[in-house]
Design an enzyme around this catalytic site. Structure first.
Site, short mmCIF file in Angstrom:
data_model
loop_
_atom_site.label_atom_id
_atom_site.label_comp_id
_atom_site.label_asym_id
_atom_site.label_seq_id
_atom_site.Cartn_x
_atom_site.Cartn_y
_atom_site.Cartn_z
N GLY A 73 -29.17 -18.45 4.19
CA GLY A 73 -28.88 -19.72 4.85
C GLY A 73 -28.03 -20.65 3.99
CD GLU B 242 -7.16 1.82 -8.33
OE1 GLU B 242 -6.17 1.17 -8.73
OE2 GLU B 242 -7.31 3.02 -8.54
CB SER C 182 -0.92 0.01 1.23
OG SER C 182 -1.84 -1.05 1.17
#
Length: 407
Positions: free
Chosen positions: A360, A384, A133
């Site tokens: 479920g 991004e 990042s």
């Protein structure tokens, strides 16, 4: 900022057309290309390319709402299938980078091929094994060779969306981020266009992923990859940060995200709406009506869940449109783009998980696409810019702190 909630006729027409494409060309093959990861979905690619190049005979309905129209259409296609959407033959993020930082001549040279010939793709390569990042920690280098008037690129890029398609098919482009001066930190980071067929760049593999499995997510290796000097987007000059100065070059490169994050947010909204729509249809089939006008204390748990899902999705959509509209107006939107991306990434994750929960055993089964949408959703909270990165950006802008103060 006042926003009209009435889309113009071109936006409505485009939305309807994308919805038809989603129903006809995406939903029927969603499971196939989720199972057959990395295969090219030509049943989707061909009609989309014919449409983009005018072969399908479609004409635009007129000027739309700019980026808002793009986001509306993106939501529809990702309602169909987010993984297939990422296989759409187009410049994608590579095109956004060229459009944001390239000269008119560069835009014509690199983007004009996307209007003719055979299908082609664009991509952007930022992430590296040691710089997930943190784009400022990029280790890929670009060294200028004065003798040949070329840039020489060396490094490894991972998680490059559409990278395989961009390099395999003629006319494709990959915008590679690299540093021209490590000592300059962020100011030394520049972006370079590498075209398909350039010697020295190769795809060494594609990631096997949790979701969006129809898309290709490539690992690229650049070894003495030479590109012409004018493949650099922006200026070669490095302005090192001094007292009171910012990282203008790096900020220019990061401006690409201001355009791409609203689109990613729209993708998330599309996936979330797919799950929510399915839940509502299933409840209707079972005769369960949502009493929107009932007092909260009288509503059932399912009613409250569905209403909350709808409210959260609409909040994410409006933030997305706001960021897109600001971009159209030429206003700085990095705060709003990050808000939209962070909100939409969180919302789509919660909505799709809740949809599986409400349905479920059927929801967890591969008999339905709901479990796939839950897997497709999470990436919107990661790529991004992760949730955490976008929250940092939001905090810095609101508190007026620099990246060196709030890390």
């Amino acid at each position: 900022m006042a926003i009209s909630f009435e889309p113009n006729p071109a936006t409505v027409s485009g939305k309807d057309e994308m919805h038809e494409i989603a129903l006809r060309h995406m939903r029927p093959i969603s499971r196939k290309y989720d199972d057959q990861e990395h295969e090219m979905p030509w049943e989707y690619v061909r009609p989309m390319w014919d449409r983009a190049t005018g072969k399908a005979g479609k004409t635009e309905a007129g000027p739309g709402d700019g980026m808002v129209t793009v986001c509306v259409q993106t939501e529809e296609l990702c309602w169909g299938d987010a993984g297939l959407y990422l296989r759409t033959p187009s410049p994608l993020l590579g095109g956004s980078a060229v459009a944001a930082a390239g000269t008119p001549a560069q835009r014509e040279r690199f983007l004009a091929p996307f209007r003719t010939g055979e299908p082609k793709w664009g991509a952007m390569a930022i992430t590296e094994p040691q710089a997930g990042s943190d784009a400022a920690a990029i280790q890929t280098t670009a060294v200028f060779d004065e003798k040949s008037n070329e840039w020489v690129l060396n490094g490894t890029k991972i998680f490059c969306t559409a990278g395989d398609g961009a390099l395999e098919y003629e006319g494709g482009i990959v915008v590679v981020w690299a540093t021209v001066d490590k000592s300059a930190g962020r100011a030394g980071i520049k972006s370079f266009v590498v075209t398909a067929g350039t010697p020295g760049v190769k795809v060494v593999g594609c990631e096997k992923k949790l979701g969006i499995r129809a898309s290709d997510t490539a690992t690229l290796v650049l070894e003495d990859c030479r590109v012409p000097a004018d493949n650099l987007l922006g200026k070669a000059e490095v302005k090192k940060k001094g007292p009171g100065e910012g990282d203008k070059g790096f900020k220019g490169a990061m401006a690409t995200f201001d355009a791409s994050r609203p689109i990613v947010a729209a993708m998330a909204v599309g996936v979330g709406r797919a799950a929510l729509d399915f839940v509502k249809e299933e409840l209707e089939r079972q005769g369960v009506a949502i009493r929107y006008d009932a007092p909260p204390r009288e509503q059932t748990a399912i009613e409250r869940d569905v209403i909350e899902m709808e409210a959260e999705l609409q909040a994410a959509r409006l933030l997305t449109w706001r960021a897109a509209k600001m971009l159209d107006r030429g206003q700085r939107n990095n705060l709003e783009a990050s808000m939209a991306k962070a909100k939409a990434g969180l919302v789509v994750t919660k909505i799709t998980q809740k949809a599986v929960e409400l349905l479920g055993p059927q929801g967890y089964s591969k008999k339905l696409l709901v479990e796939k949408w839950m897997r497709d959703a999470k990436i919107n909270d990661i790529y991004e810019g992760t949730q955490q990165i976008n929250q940092l950006i939001i905090a810095r802008r609101i508190l007026d702190y620099s990246s060196s103060v709030l890390r």
